[in-house]
Design a protein around this motif. Sequence first.
Motif, PDB file in Angstrom:
ATOM      1  N   ARG A  36       6.896   2.665  -1.988  1.00 24.90           N
ATOM      2  CA  ARG A  36       5.625   3.340  -2.267  1.00 24.90           C
ATOM      3  C   ARG A  36       4.501   2.313  -2.328  1.00 24.90           C
ATOM      4  N   GLY A  37       4.761   1.162  -2.935  1.00 25.97           N
ATOM      5  CA  GLY A  37       3.767   0.101  -2.991  1.00 25.97           C
ATOM      6  C   GLY A  37       3.382  -0.383  -1.602  1.00 25.97           C
ATOM      7  N   LEU A  38       4.369  -0.533  -0.718  1.00 19.87           N
ATOM      8  CA  LEU A  38       4.070  -0.928   0.657  1.00 19.87           C
ATOM      9  C   LEU A  38       3.272   0.150   1.373  1.00 19.87           C
ATOM     10  N   GLY A  39       3.583   1.406   1.091  1.00 15.06           N
ATOM     11  CA  GLY A  39       2.831   2.495   1.699  1.00 15.06           C
ATOM     12  C   GLY A  39       1.380   2.500   1.268  1.00 15.06           C
ATOM     13  N   VAL A  40       1.144   2.274  -0.011  1.00 18.83           N
ATOM     14  CA  VAL A  40      -0.230   2.218  -0.523  1.00 18.83           C
ATOM     15  C   VAL A  40      -0.954   1.029   0.094  1.00 18.83           C
ATOM     16  N   PHE A  41      -0.276  -0.113   0.153  1.00 20.75           N
ATOM     17  CA  PHE A  41      -0.864  -1.314   0.752  1.00 20.75           C
ATOM     18  C   PHE A  41      -1.227  -1.051   2.212  1.00 20.75           C
ATOM     19  N   GLY A  42      -0.340  -0.379   2.938  1.00 25.78           N
ATOM     20  CA  GLY A  42      -0.606  -0.048   4.337  1.00 25.78           C
ATOM     21  C   GLY A  42      -1.754   0.923   4.489  1.00 25.78           C
ATOM     22  N   MET A  43      -1.815   1.921   3.628  1.00 29.05           N
ATOM     23  CA  MET A  43      -2.896   2.904   3.703  1.00 29.05           C
ATOM     24  C   MET A  43      -4.249   2.247   3.475  1.00 29.05           C
ATOM     25  N   ILE A  44      -4.315   1.357   2.492  1.00 32.78           N
ATOM     26  CA  ILE A  44      -5.564   0.659   2.213  1.00 32.78           C
ATOM     27  C   ILE A  44      -5.932  -0.245   3.390  1.00 32.78           C
ATOM     28  N   GLY A  45      -4.946  -0.938   3.927  1.00 35.54           N
ATOM     29  CA  GLY A  45      -5.198  -1.814   5.067  1.00 35.54           C
ATOM     30  C   GLY A  45      -5.712  -1.065   6.287  1.00 35.54           C
ATOM     31  N   TRP A  46      -5.048   0.045   6.604  1.00 37.69           N
ATOM     32  CA  TRP A  46      -5.483   0.828   7.772  1.00 37.69           C
ATOM     33  C   TRP A  46      -6.852   1.447   7.559  1.00 37.69           C
ATOM     34  N   SER A  47      -7.138   1.868   6.335  1.00 34.16           N
ATOM     35  CA  SER A  47      -8.445   2.499   6.089  1.00 34.16           C
ATOM     36  C   SER A  47      -9.587   1.495   6.224  1.00 34.16           C
ATOM     37  N   ILE A  48      -9.293   0.209   6.081  1.00 27.90           N
ATOM     38  CA  ILE A  48     -10.320  -0.809   6.296  1.00 27.90           C
ATOM     39  C   ILE A  48     -10.295  -1.298   7.740  1.00 27.90           C
ATOM     40  N   ALA A  49      -9.107  -1.468   8.299  1.00 27.21           N
ATOM     41  CA  ALA A  49      -8.977  -2.044   9.645  1.00 27.21           C
ATOM     42  C   ALA A  49      -9.522  -1.129  10.736  1.00 27.21           C
ATOM     43  N   VAL A  50      -9.243   0.156  10.659  1.00 29.07           N
ATOM     44  CA  VAL A  50      -9.654   1.066  11.736  1.00 29.07           C
ATOM     45  C   VAL A  50     -11.179   1.135  11.886  1.00 29.07           C
TER      46      VAL A  50
END
Length: 102
Positions: free
Chosen positions: A32-46
């Motif tokens: 779940r922590g990796l999922g949250v980290f990924g969601m935050i990363g994608w929301s900034i990267a895109v």
Amino acid sequence: MTRKRKSPVEDIGRRARRRERARHDPGASPLRGLGVFGMIGWSIAVPTVGGAFLGLWLDRHMPQAFQWTLALILGGVALGSFIAWAWVSKEANDKESEHDDD
């Protein structure tokens, strides 16, 4: 000192309640922590990458005294950070409301 054994019905009921609580609130998980980290990363990267591509296109087709690419990269970072902040705030509020129901 003898300990009074609980009846099998009480034992089964206690186990069922414990399983229900675990099912309702699974707790923290590394995935779940990796999922949250990924969601935050994608929301900034895109938005950032989108701003870069749009800026490159604008620099070729509509040159200005400033660089569109740099301006839109910064705009993408700002927009992505706002999206990430809003998502984290929503998740925190949802988690709080789940605990308030208990």
